[in-house]
Structure formats: C-alpha cells, structure tokens
Design a protein around this motif. Structure first.
Motif, PDB file in Angstrom:
ATOM      1  N   VAL A  35       0.824  -1.215   0.000  1.00 41.70           N
ATOM      2  CA  VAL A  35       0.000   0.000   0.000  1.00 41.70           C
ATOM      3  C   VAL A  35       0.859   1.266   0.000  1.00 41.70           C
ATOM      4  O   VAL A  35       0.328   2.375  -0.146  1.00 41.70           O
ATOM      5  CB  VAL A  35      -0.976   0.027   1.196  1.00 41.70           C
ATOM      6  CG1 VAL A  35      -2.039  -1.047   1.038  1.00 41.70           C
ATOM      7  CG2 VAL A  35      -0.236  -0.111   2.525  1.00 41.70           C
ATOM      8  N   LEU A  36       2.171   1.120   0.120  1.00 36.17           N
ATOM      9  CA  LEU A  36       3.057   2.266  -0.060  1.00 36.17           C
ATOM     10  C   LEU A  36       2.876   2.872  -1.451  1.00 36.17           C
ATOM     11  O   LEU A  36       3.203   4.041  -1.687  1.00 36.17           O
ATOM     12  CB  LEU A  36       4.509   1.837   0.139  1.00 36.17           C
ATOM     13  CG  LEU A  36       5.599   2.880  -0.072  1.00 36.17           C
ATOM     14  CD1 LEU A  36       5.454   4.020   0.917  1.00 36.17           C
ATOM     15  CD2 LEU A  36       6.975   2.250   0.030  1.00 36.17           C
ATOM     16  N   GLU A  38       0.450   4.056  -2.707  1.00 39.75           N
ATOM     17  CA  GLU A  38      -0.373   5.264  -2.628  1.00 39.75           C
ATOM     18  C   GLU A  38       0.476   6.532  -2.600  1.00 39.75           C
ATOM     19  O   GLU A  38       0.009   7.603  -2.970  1.00 39.75           O
ATOM     20  CB  GLU A  38      -1.241   5.219  -1.361  1.00 39.75           C
ATOM     21  CG  GLU A  38      -2.246   4.082  -1.312  1.00 39.75           C
ATOM     22  CD  GLU A  38      -2.989   4.034   0.015  1.00 39.75           C
ATOM     23  OE1 GLU A  38      -2.918   5.031   0.781  1.00 39.75           O
ATOM     24  OE2 GLU A  38      -3.635   3.012   0.300  1.00 39.75           O
ATOM     25  N   GLN A  39       1.727   6.412  -2.151  1.00 43.30           N
ATOM     26  CA  GLN A  39       2.610   7.563  -1.998  1.00 43.30           C
ATOM     27  C   GLN A  39       3.653   7.661  -3.104  1.00 43.30           C
ATOM     28  O   GLN A  39       4.566   8.486  -3.017  1.00 43.30           O
ATOM     29  CB  GLN A  39       3.311   7.496  -0.642  1.00 43.30           C
ATOM     30  CG  GLN A  39       2.388   7.717   0.538  1.00 43.30           C
ATOM     31  CD  GLN A  39       1.832   9.125   0.572  1.00 43.30           C
ATOM     32  OE1 GLN A  39       2.579  10.096   0.508  1.00 43.30           O
ATOM     33  NE2 GLN A  39       0.515   9.260   0.664  1.00 43.30           N
ATOM     34  N   LEU A 172       0.710   9.484   8.128  1.00 42.76           N
ATOM     35  CA  LEU A 172      -0.254   8.962   7.162  1.00 42.76           C
ATOM     36  C   LEU A 172      -0.805   7.603   7.587  1.00 42.76           C
ATOM     37  O   LEU A 172      -0.119   6.835   8.272  1.00 42.76           O
ATOM     38  CB  LEU A 172       0.404   8.815   5.786  1.00 42.76           C
ATOM     39  CG  LEU A 172       1.139  10.027   5.230  1.00 42.76           C
ATOM     40  CD1 LEU A 172       1.905   9.631   3.975  1.00 42.76           C
ATOM     41  CD2 LEU A 172       0.171  11.157   4.940  1.00 42.76           C
ATOM     42  N   THR A 173      -1.996   7.303   7.142  1.00 45.88           N
ATOM     43  CA  THR A 173      -2.571   5.965   7.251  1.00 45.88           C
ATOM     44  C   THR A 173      -2.750   5.428   5.846  1.00 45.88           C
ATOM     45  O   THR A 173      -3.543   5.974   5.062  1.00 45.88           O
ATOM     46  CB  THR A 173      -3.918   5.989   7.991  1.00 45.88           C
ATOM     47  OG1 THR A 173      -3.724   6.480   9.320  1.00 45.88           O
ATOM     48  CG2 THR A 173      -4.506   4.578   8.068  1.00 45.88           C
ATOM     49  N   LEU A 174      -2.006   4.390   5.500  1.00 47.64           N
ATOM     50  CA  LEU A 174      -2.056   3.815   4.161  1.00 47.64           C
ATOM     51  C   LEU A 174      -2.897   2.540   4.178  1.00 47.64           C
ATOM     52  O   LEU A 174      -2.807   1.734   5.092  1.00 47.64           O
ATOM     53  CB  LEU A 174      -0.642   3.491   3.670  1.00 47.64           C
ATOM     54  CG  LEU A 174       0.379   4.632   3.723  1.00 47.64           C
ATOM     55  CD1 LEU A 174       1.727   4.155   3.196  1.00 47.64           C
ATOM     56  CD2 LEU A 174      -0.116   5.840   2.955  1.00 47.64           C
ATOM     57  N   ARG A 187       5.686  10.908   6.273  1.00 50.48           N
ATOM     58  CA  ARG A 187       6.185  11.503   5.030  1.00 50.48           C
ATOM     59  C   ARG A 187       6.933  12.799   5.350  1.00 50.48           C
ATOM     60  O   ARG A 187       6.385  13.686   6.010  1.00 50.48           O
ATOM     61  CB  ARG A 187       5.033  11.794   4.066  1.00 50.48           C
ATOM     62  CG  ARG A 187       5.478  12.370   2.713  1.00 50.48           C
ATOM     63  CD  ARG A 187       4.304  12.684   1.817  1.00 50.48           C
ATOM     64  NE  ARG A 187       4.743  13.275   0.564  1.00 50.48           N
ATOM     65  CZ  ARG A 187       4.975  12.596  -0.550  1.00 50.48           C
ATOM     66  NH1 ARG A 187       4.791  11.281  -0.560  1.00 50.48           N
ATOM     67  NH2 ARG A 187       5.386  13.205  -1.643  1.00 50.48           N
TER      68      ARG A 187
END
Length: 219
Positions: A35-36, A38-39, A172-174, A187
């Motif tokens: 899910v990283l 997302e960034q 953050l919440t991923l 981040r």
C-alpha cells in the motif's frame, strides 16, 4: 504469491523472516508494504533503504511496475537473497545495491537522487532523516513505514528535521479503505525544495559538550 512462497521457504531458512511470521506474511508484511504505492507518483524512482528481505521494496515493485526500485542493503547474505529474488520473480524494474544508505550520496551514478526514499523497521525517524534525506531529490519525499510510534517519533525528531531544513512531517494511514490492519507512515519533504541541491547537506550542528569530550578522549 511467488514472493510469499520465497519468503516462507528460503527467507526463513536464511534467517530473513522468523518462522512465526509465516502465518501472517500477507497481513503484516506483504500487503502492508504494497500500500506504499499510494505515496509513489507514476514512473517514480524509489530507493528502499535497509531492504532486508525486500520489504517494502519488492511488494512495491510488483504492485507498481511503472516505478524503478533500488533495493539498498549492506549485508551480503541479504543482498544475495534480494538479487536472487529479483531474478526469480522476473522484476526488470528492480536493481540491488549492496551499500549503506548513508554512503550512497557519494555515488555519482545516483544523481539527481530519488523521488521517494522509503524504509521499514530499520531505525528511528531521526536516524532515517540523517541517512535518507541526502538521497531525496528536491521535490521528493522520505516515506518511512512506522507503527503506533509514528506521531511520537515526529515529536522526538524535531531538532534533526529542523537542521536538515525539512517541512513538518505528515503522519499517514495507508490502506485505510482496503486493509484490515492499515499501515502507518511518516512523510518528510523539504521545506524549501527550490533551494535544495543534490546531494543535500544539513546545516552544521554544533556538537554537544559530551560528544566533544568523547572525541577528545576525555571522560
């Protein structure tokens, strides 16, 4: 699935993953790393510092074939495993470098740095900022995967963040809408990216009196 099988077999035999971790490879390690994505912007260059068994770098590379991933690992047995995994999984977007992350800014072939530098379960946020920010290009970011200590580590690292000229980090919440156990991350970006030249250098920090005594050999 092939990477999960590799971790559960060779990863355990070589001591890269504990045998008790195999029942929760997907929930605790693979999906929480993937899910990283997302960034990570489209086509980004990513460095995974202290990659170990390939987390989060390899799940990210599988999820995002458009990104170019560099796995950075200083220990020979781990770097060897990573290279074998890359070849076995056929990941053409991944390379492995055996080195310490804090030494890589001296390597001219990595200029102009990385769009995203990440790390998981390697060091405190203060240490990661010292090691990783020299690798972050002006408009890039350090994204450190953290647990419940994320907010406290941000508070504890204020002096280091200030000395590097970093903006206030984001906690953050991923995977919040997709995972039963979302991933916490911090981040960190440059406060003034237009003024950053790679490799970045922190402002000179005056050593404490105790560190000066240690260097001089006096108790």
């Amino acid at each position: 699935m092939a990477y999960a099988d590799l971790l559960a077999s060779a990863g355990v035999v070589r001591g890269l993953i504990g045998p008790r971790e195999t029942p929760r490879l997907w929930s605790r390690h693979l999906l929480n790393s993937a899910v990283l994505a997302e960034q990570v912007p489209p086509g980004a260059t990513v460095a995974d510092v202290g990659s170990g068994a390939g987390l989060p770098g390899l799940p990210l590379a599988i999820a995002r074939p458009d990104a170019t991933i560099t796995l950075i690992e200083p220990l020979l047995r781990r770097a060897t495993f990573l290279q074998e995994a890359v070849e076995l999984l056929g990941l053409s977007n991944v390379r492995v470098i055996r080195a310490r992350g804090e030494d890589l800014h001296r390597s001219p072939d990595l200029v102009p740095g990385f769009g995203v530098v990440t790390s998981r379960a390697v060091a405190t946020l203060s240490q990661l900022v010292d090691w990783c920010m020299p690798l972050v290009e002006p408009h890039g970011a350090l994204v450190a995967l953290k647990g419940d200590t994320a907010a406290q580590e941000v508070l504890d690292s204020q002096r280091t963040l200030s000395s590097w000229g970093c903006a206030q980090p984001q906690v953050l919440t991923l995977g919040g809408t997709t995972l039963a156990e979302p991933t916490s991350a911090v981040r960190v970006e440059w406060a003034r990216p237009e003024s950053v030249s790679w490799p970045a250098r922190p402002e000179r920090r005056r050593p404490s009196s105790s560190s000066r005594r240690r260097r001089s050999g006096r108790p």
